[in-house]
Design a protein around this motif. Structure first.
Motif, short mmCIF file in Angstrom:
data_model
loop_
_atom_site.label_atom_id
_atom_site.label_comp_id
_atom_site.label_asym_id
_atom_site.label_seq_id
_atom_site.Cartn_x
_atom_site.Cartn_y
_atom_site.Cartn_z
N ALA A 112 0.83 -1.20 0.00
CA ALA A 112 0.00 0.00 0.00
C ALA A 112 0.87 1.25 0.00
N ALA A 113 1.97 1.22 0.76
CA ALA A 113 2.86 2.37 0.81
C ALA A 113 3.51 2.63 -0.54
N VAL A 114 3.93 1.56 -1.21
CA VAL A 114 4.55 1.71 -2.54
C VAL A 114 3.54 2.26 -3.54
N ALA A 115 2.31 1.73 -3.51
CA ALA A 115 1.28 2.17 -4.44
C ALA A 115 0.91 3.63 -4.21
N ALA A 116 0.83 4.02 -2.93
CA ALA A 116 0.41 5.39 -2.60
C ALA A 116 1.49 6.42 -2.88
N LEU A 117 2.76 6.05 -2.62
CA LEU A 117 3.85 7.02 -2.73
C LEU A 117 4.60 6.92 -4.06
N GLY A 118 4.63 5.74 -4.66
CA GLY A 118 5.43 5.53 -5.86
C GLY A 118 5.03 6.40 -7.03
N GLY A 119 3.71 6.61 -7.19
CA GLY A 119 3.24 7.42 -8.31
C GLY A 119 3.71 8.86 -8.24
N PRO A 123 8.43 9.40 -10.30
CA PRO A 123 8.60 10.44 -11.33
C PRO A 123 9.42 11.63 -10.84
N ALA A 124 9.28 11.99 -9.55
CA ALA A 124 10.05 13.12 -9.00
C ALA A 124 11.54 12.81 -9.02
N MET A 125 11.91 11.58 -8.67
CA MET A 125 13.33 11.20 -8.68
C MET A 125 13.87 11.14 -10.10
N VAL A 126 13.07 10.66 -11.03
CA VAL A 126 13.50 10.61 -12.44
C VAL A 126 13.71 12.02 -12.97
N ASP A 127 12.79 12.94 -12.63
CA ASP A 127 12.94 14.33 -13.06
C ASP A 127 14.19 14.97 -12.48
N ALA A 128 14.61 14.51 -11.29
CA ALA A 128 15.82 15.04 -10.65
C ALA A 128 17.08 14.32 -11.12
N LYS A 129 16.94 13.49 -12.18
CA LYS A 129 18.06 12.81 -12.84
C LYS A 129 18.60 11.60 -12.06
N TYR A 130 17.81 11.07 -11.14
CA TYR A 130 18.19 9.80 -10.52
C TYR A 130 17.88 8.68 -11.49
N ASP A 131 18.62 7.59 -11.39
CA ASP A 131 18.39 6.42 -12.23
C ASP A 131 16.97 5.88 -11.98
N ARG A 132 16.23 5.61 -13.05
CA ARG A 132 14.84 5.17 -12.92
C ARG A 132 14.74 3.84 -12.17
N GLY A 133 15.63 2.90 -12.50
CA GLY A 133 15.59 1.60 -11.84
C GLY A 133 15.90 1.71 -10.36
N VAL A 139 12.00 3.11 -3.65
CA VAL A 139 10.62 3.28 -3.19
C VAL A 139 10.03 1.93 -2.77
N SER A 140 10.33 0.88 -3.53
CA SER A 140 9.83 -0.46 -3.19
C SER A 140 10.39 -0.95 -1.86
N ALA A 141 11.70 -0.73 -1.66
CA ALA A 141 12.35 -1.16 -0.42
C ALA A 141 11.85 -0.34 0.77
N ASN A 194 28.30 8.59 -8.08
CA ASN A 194 28.96 9.06 -9.31
C ASN A 194 28.01 9.77 -10.27
N ASN A 195 26.80 9.98 -9.83
CA ASN A 195 25.82 10.68 -10.67
C ASN A 195 25.91 12.18 -10.39
N HIS A 196 26.56 12.92 -11.29
CA HIS A 196 26.76 14.35 -11.09
C HIS A 196 25.68 15.19 -11.75
N GLU A 197 24.67 14.54 -12.30
CA GLU A 197 23.58 15.27 -12.96
C GLU A 197 22.39 15.50 -12.05
N ILE A 198 22.47 14.99 -10.82
CA ILE A 198 21.33 15.10 -9.90
C ILE A 198 20.99 16.57 -9.65
N ILE A 199 19.72 16.88 -9.76
CA ILE A 199 19.25 18.25 -9.56
C ILE A 199 18.74 18.41 -8.13
N ARG A 200 19.29 19.39 -7.43
CA ARG A 200 18.82 19.64 -6.06
C ARG A 200 17.66 20.64 -6.09
#
Length: 425
Positions: A112-119, A123-133, A139-141, A194-200
């Motif tokens: 339930a937590a993953v379903a409620a928060l993952g959506g 997407p917020a982490m992907v927009d901030a240039k974190y790896d999608r996987g 979020v799952s963990a 090593n991800n230097h593209e992350i947007i703060r």
């Protein structure tokens, strides 16, 4: 012979893709027939297993979680956490884990937590240039913490089987849940080093933080009321679950105004389906466990495990391995009912505190929620992120290892869980 038929038929049904609860029920019927029991014992055993006062908390906590989810508390918690730490380099990672811990204390369910928060968070982490996987796995963990941080449906089921205090389990689960969250933050930060593209995010002002806190206040207050009422002696855990439902309705209808007469039936239907699923699993799994006990299969398996070694460390590691593997294939309720009749005599022989055991066994189940091949949370997170589960296997390994480190600490350092009980008197 009974044990072979019981576990064999259960395994075959799972391989054929039959749902776990139905597999448990059908294999239990096979076990009853193989043991020479009258099938008329089936309804009596089911009735005795589900008609327990402690289990009354399950549908109430499920309903309370559904109410707060529909009330929009997840967005408010995320926004508040983001204003506090979102501007840091690892801020969004910390936001994910902190929000999951708070939402876990409301929903009590990992998926339930993953379903409620993952959506929102993926997407917020992907927009901030974190790896999608990696974002999906984090979020799952983090959602798996939902069955460790109190109130937890898993603790209620465990307590009903082992006959220990639900309140003690709730209190003992606080520090382990925090430790697991910290381990996931460390792993995610290391993977992103090593991800230097992350947007703060831009630092929030004091006023923005205060406004976000006020907006999330009523949601943050819910676990405080539940746990404060329990440990203040105001009400029992079961009564606390009912109080949580009433409080959630007041907040959702009159304060956040997200729950109306139009969607209240949707909330009730969602909670009813989830509660029925849990109780159906409990009913079928209890028959399975009863056959294991009465046919002496559980005793024989316990003796076989004890014959492997007399060393406490080895036996506790073996117990963890059993539940770690079980968590990969079964939900928590099924794993408790199937394996506790076998494991409980070993824990008692080793003089292990059953509250401590409940915590580290539940942590095993939580790790199993993100472990292939059937990690439920992993499938939910992958679906939200739009990736395949197979693509997440390598990315999930560091999180599983981080969880196992915490698991070993909780297994061999009991003060990390039950120590708080002694401090609380």
């Amino acid at each position: 012979m009974t044990g072979i038929l019981l576990f064999g038929s259960f395994a075959v049904l799972l391989i054929l893709g039959v749902p776990i609860c139905i597999s448990l029920g059908l294999s239990s019927v096979v076990g009853l027939l193989a043991s020479g029991f009258d099938l008329g014992m089936l309804p009596d055993t089911i009735y005795a297993s589900v008609c327990k006062y402690a289990l009354l908390a399950v549908p109430f906590f499920v309903l309370a979680g559904a109410i707060m989810e529909y009330a929009g508390i997840s967005e408010k918690l995320i926004h508040f956490a983001d204003t506090c730490v979102g501007h840091r380099k690892s801020g969004l990672i910390t936001v994910v884990v902190i929000t999951s811990c708070f939402f876990a204390a409301i929903s009590g369910s990992g998926a339930a937590a993953v379903a409620a928060l993952g959506g929102i968070l993926i997407p917020a982490m992907v927009d901030a240039k974190y790896d999608r996987g990696m974002s999906s796995v984090l979020v799952s963990a983090s959602g798996a913490i939902g069955i460790i941080i109190p109130p937890s449906i898993g603790y209620v089921v465990y307590a009903s089987i082992v006959n220990v205090s639900v309140s003690d389990l709730f209190l003992a689960g606080i520090i382990p849940g925090i430790l697991l969250g910290v381990s996931y933050i460390v792993v995610a930060v290391w993977l992103s080093r090593n991800n230097h593209e992350i947007i703060r995010h831009e630092p929030a002002s004091g006023k923005e933080r205060w406004d976000a806190f006020k907006d999330a206040f009523w949601g943050l207050l819910m676990p405080v009321i539940i746990l404060g009422g329990i440990y203040g002696g105001i009400f029992t855990p079961t009564e606390a679950a009912a109080v949580a439902v009433i409080y959630g309705l007041i907040v959702g209808i009159f304060i956040y105004k997200k729950i109306t007469m139009k969607n209240i039936l949707t909330v009730l239907r969602s909670a009813a389906i989830s509660s029925a699923t849990v109780m159906y699993v409990v009913a079928c799994a209890s028959v399975f466990a009863w056959i294991l006990t009465t046919s002496h299969v559980a005793t024989d398996l316990s003796d076989a495990m004890m014959s492997i070694s007399n060393n406490k460390i080895i036996l506790l590691l073996l117990v963890n391995v059993v539940f770690l593997i079980a968590g990969c294939f079964l939900d928590g309720s099924s794993a408790y009912y199937i394996f506790l009749p076998v494991i409980l005599p070993i824990l008692q022989a080793l003089d292990v505190d059953l509250v401590q055991a409940g915590v580290f066994i539940t942590v095993n189940i939580a790790i199993g929620l993100i472990t292939p091949p059937i990690g439920i949370n992993l499938y939910v997170g992958a679906g939200i992120a739009g990736v395949t589960v197979s693509s997440l296997v390598k990315k999930v390994i560091p999180f599983v290892l981080g969880g196992i480190i915490v698991l070993l600490l909780l297994t061999f350092v009991p003060q990390l869980s039950v120590g708080i009980l002694h401090l609380a008197g």
